[in-house]
Motif scaffolding. Structure first.
Motif, PDB file in Angstrom:
ATOM      1  N   THR A  87       0.835  -1.211   0.000  1.00 43.84           N
ATOM      2  CA  THR A  87       0.000   0.000   0.000  1.00 43.84           C
ATOM      3  C   THR A  87       0.865   1.256   0.000  1.00 43.84           C
ATOM      4  O   THR A  87       0.503   2.270  -0.610  1.00 43.84           O
ATOM      5  CB  THR A  87      -0.954   0.034   1.209  1.00 43.84           C
ATOM      6  OG1 THR A  87      -0.198  -0.064   2.430  1.00 43.84           O
ATOM      7  CG2 THR A  87      -1.963  -1.100   1.147  1.00 43.84           C
ATOM      8  N   VAL A 113      -5.040  -5.637  -1.926  1.00 48.99           N
ATOM      9  CA  VAL A 113      -4.264  -4.415  -1.688  1.00 48.99           C
ATOM     10  C   VAL A 113      -5.195  -3.205  -1.626  1.00 48.99           C
ATOM     11  O   VAL A 113      -5.030  -2.319  -0.770  1.00 48.99           O
ATOM     12  CB  VAL A 113      -3.189  -4.235  -2.775  1.00 48.99           C
ATOM     13  CG1 VAL A 113      -2.439  -2.919  -2.581  1.00 48.99           C
ATOM     14  CG2 VAL A 113      -2.203  -5.399  -2.762  1.00 48.99           C
ATOM     15  N   MET A 117      -5.718  -0.622   1.308  1.00 47.52           N
ATOM     16  CA  MET A 117      -5.530   0.833   1.148  1.00 47.52           C
ATOM     17  C   MET A 117      -6.599   1.585   1.920  1.00 47.52           C
ATOM     18  O   MET A 117      -6.319   2.585   2.591  1.00 47.52           O
ATOM     19  CB  MET A 117      -5.619   1.211  -0.332  1.00 47.52           C
ATOM     20  CG  MET A 117      -4.321   1.118  -1.103  1.00 47.52           C
ATOM     21  SD  MET A 117      -3.056   2.329  -0.641  1.00 47.52           S
ATOM     22  CE  MET A 117      -3.793   3.873  -1.192  1.00 47.52           C
TER      23      MET A 117
END
Length: 310
Positions: A87, A113, A117
């Motif tokens: 991230t 991912v 985030m």
């Protein structure tokens, strides 16, 4: 895909201690960024069918080959592929373009991912679109420990962690055959898999189902993994327990508007109570297997653009 369309030429961009190979389109739409995050074992090229539609709709499209893939850096240390680094690369990419936030779209591991985030850097995510992989609930046990109990030692997530190097060597020795056998659609249902599925695919002489893409398109993936080998991308899996610990101190609730699109023939099941964790979510599905943005690009693009236009 529109006629005469060519996938963008990449640029190597230094961010977060690594270099990322970034494919960019729609620079004339600066100020409306959308970042597309590929899965495993994929490549930025997996988004080739989405780029023209997104540019035409007025978006600045940014597609990194994430660390461990393509011409991007492949750090040697396993822990350099944990969720803070993955991230962190995307945060640094936004900083490079001087964007406060962006829309993020992820498929498979890329979706993981993107979910992370929103957990670790919520102020940098304006909206989210995730394909195939739903939000992963952080239960009482680290993820690999939980998977080992439920699925056993041969489940590939567990195998990657418990027998490091074994699968890597076999996949590296059969790059073209493995990817040719993996990228399939219309597979027979209720397949009983004995042994480690990814090793079986690497060794199988005859693929099941039908190819997802042309040999020409597949050659881009093959060339990429012949260069990097599979260890850097498999190292993402080797951080799942570490990620479980790293995510222990953040709120599990995601507030951004989110579109979740499942493949109806995918082996990944929907999360029934996803609205408990992502209250502002629209859940849709398409008649596809796992490689959703390549199997049904026109239907997916229409769904994405309608949702973004709401």
């Amino acid at each position: 895909m529109t006629k005469n369309y060519e996938f963008p030429t990449p640029t190597l961009i230094s961010v977060n201690g690594v270099k990322l190979e970034v494919f960019e389109a729609g620079q004339e739409n600066m100020g409306r960024p959308i970042v597309l995050c590929h899965g495993w074992p994929e490549h930025a090229f997996s988004w080739r069918y989405q780029v023209p539609s997104l540019v035409e709709a007025g978006y600045h499209v940014i597609i990194p080959n994430q660390r461990g893939y393509g011409e991007s850096s492949c750090p040697k240390e396993v822990e350099k592929y944990d969720i803070e680094y993955l991230t962190g690369d995307l945060v640094a990419l936004l900083d490079y373009y001087q964007y406060k936030d962006a829309i993020f779209m992820g498929h498979d591991w890329g979706a993981s991912v993107v979910w992370s985030m929103a957990l670790l850097h919520p102020e940098r995510v304006s909206k989210m679109i995730n394909l195939c992989l739903p939000y992963q609930v952080r239960g009482d046990k680290p993820w690999i420990d939980f998977m080992e109990e439920v699925f056993g030692n041969d489940y590939y997530f567990v195998h990657f962690n418990k027998q490091p190097g074994v699968a890597d060597t076999i996949l590296d020795g059969n790059v073209a055959q493995f990817l040719h056998n993996l990228y399939r659609k219309n597979l027979p249902s209720q397949r009983v898999v004995k042994g480690m599925e990814m090793i079986n695919l690497a060794k199988a002489s005859k693929p099941l189902g039908e190819p997802v893409m042309s040999d020409e398109d597949l050659s881009i993936y093959i060339a990429s993994f012949k260069k990097t080998g599979f260890t850097p991308s498999i190292n993402w899996y080797r951080n799942l327990n570490r990620n479980w610990h790293l995510l222990g101190n953040v709120s599990p609730i995601i507030h951004q508007s989110t579109l979740m699109v499942y493949g109806e023939k995918d082996v990944i099941p929907p999360l029934p109570n996803i609205k408990d964790f992502v209250p502002n979510i629209d859940v849709r599905s398409l008649d596809t297997c796992h490689w959703i943005q390549e199997e049904r690009p026109e239907e997916l693009n229409k769904m994405i653009l309608e949702w973004l236009g709401k």
